[in-house]
Write a protein that holds these residues in place. Structure first.
Motif, PDB file in Angstrom:
ATOM      1  N   LYS A   1       0.814  -1.209   0.000  1.00  0.00           N
ATOM      2  CA  LYS A   1       0.000   0.000   0.000  1.00  0.00           C
ATOM      3  C   LYS A   1       0.856   1.271   0.000  1.00  0.00           C
TER       4      LYS A   1
ATOM      5  N   SER B   1       3.307   0.944  -4.461  1.00  0.00           N
ATOM      6  CA  SER B   1       2.354   1.675  -5.298  1.00  0.00           C
ATOM      7  C   SER B   1       3.034   2.676  -6.233  1.00  0.00           C
TER       8      SER B   1
ATOM      9  N   HIS C   1       5.941  -3.019  -8.197  1.00  0.00           N
ATOM     10  CA  HIS C   1       4.689  -2.308  -8.469  1.00  0.00           C
ATOM     11  C   HIS C   1       3.568  -3.266  -8.874  1.00  0.00           C
TER      12      HIS C   1
ATOM     13  N   SER D   1       1.110  -4.237  -6.210  1.00  0.00           N
ATOM     14  CA  SER D   1       0.330  -3.228  -5.497  1.00  0.00           C
ATOM     15  C   SER D   1      -1.176  -3.406  -5.655  1.00  0.00           C
TER      16      SER D   1
END
Length: 316
Positions: free
Chosen positions: A249, A253, A260, A263
């Motif tokens: 989180k 992100s 990534h 995420s």
């Protein structure tokens, strides 16, 4: 009595939390709640009472050790009639992924800086000496990142040797946990500190842990005082998964993050992936390479639930 307990009893003086806290004596608390907020890890809730009970006695012990070594050095150099280069007192901090080594290192740095005998305290992590991602991929080591063979040991040893020799300025590569790689052409410069803290997974390793070329030096050969941050593996795995979910989180992100693609995972899927990473990489590395070095430490900090220190073991 387990074998580990027998080893501990033979090598270490055990202190329960309150016993250890009494050894603080009159050392003042030099950190505020605001200071501590900047030092905490992403998944830790270290309180000022933890600093008071655990870290202030430890900073007192380290201050006494640094002073004793400085006095020995003064006597020797007076006898030899020479002015030596300024050499730092080196402290290493080892332990598993997710155990809180970085937080321990940052708190100790902040506390030790307030002692007038050694105001300049630097901290580096060995992450910057991991081989770059491209090199790890070339060597087929991506699934062994954090294992001893994933580090550029030549560069690490050149760094610690130069620092310990009193070189005026020595550079260490910087690492990004966002890109999961070294930061190109960026360095941390170490300029003759009074104390250098080195934090990393494998800083307690010696020639006994190497199947070949055991004559080469290791980081542990240059360390004056070593600390191992310890916890039960079940707790470590839980903390790793909790940290992974928080990173998902946060840092994950970012578009530039190597992770990534994690995420957007659900909690269930992210938990499953984190558990698999632990079981296939971090857990085996702990069992094979990190935990076996524990009994070489001068001091072991044993953690229980909520990252709270339960016991301190001090080598006899």
């Amino acid at each position: 009595m387990t074998q580990n307990n027998q080893i501990h009893n033979a090598l270490y003086l055990p202190f329960e939390r309150q016993q250890w806290a009494k050894l603080r004596e009159s050392v003042p608390l030099t950190l505020s709640e605001h200071d501590l907020a900047d030092l905490r890890g992403i998944n830790e809730s270290v309180s000022l009472s933890e600093v008071t009970d655990i870290y202030l006695p430890l900073s007192r012990l380290l201050n006494l050790n640094v002073g004793a070594k400085q006095q020995r050095g003064l006597a020797l150099n007076k006898f030899l009639g020479r002015v030596p280069p300024k050499k730092p007192y080196v402290i290493s901090i080892a332990g598993s992924v997710a155990v809180g080594k970085s937080t321990t290192a940052r708190i100790l740095q902040a506390l030790l800086t307030h002692w007038p005998e050694h105001p300049k305290v630097d901290l580096i992590t060995t992450d910057g000496f991991l081989h770059p991602l491209a090199e790890l991929k070339r060597r087929g080591l991506m699934q062994r990142k954090g294992f001893p063979e994933s580090y550029d040991m030549k560069a690490l040893m050149e760094f610690i040797s130069a620092v310990k020799a009193g070189e005026p300025a020595v550079s260490a590569p910087l690492y990004s946990h966002v890109t999961y790689d070294r930061i190109p052409d960026q360095y941390q410069w170490i300029r003759q500190p009074d104390i250098l803290i080195i934090e990393g997974l494998n800083v307690l390793q010696t020639g006994k842990d190497s199947a070949v070329d055991t004559r080469r030096p290791f980081v542990s050969d240059f360390v004056d005082f070593s600390i191992y941050v310890d916890a039960d593996e079940k707790l470590l795995k839980t903390w790793y998964i909790e940290r992974f979910l928080k990173f998902r989180k946060g840092a994950f992100s970012e578009q530039s993050s190597y992770f990534h693609h994690y995420s957007h995972l659900s909690d269930e899927d992210a938990t499953g992936i984190a558990s698999k990473i632990w079981d296939t990489i971090n857990g085996p590395n702990l069992t094979l390479n990190i935990q076996p070095t524990r009994e070489r430490a001068h001091l072991i900090l044993q953690k229980g639930k909520s990252h709270l220190m339960d016991k301190v073991l001090l080598r006899k």
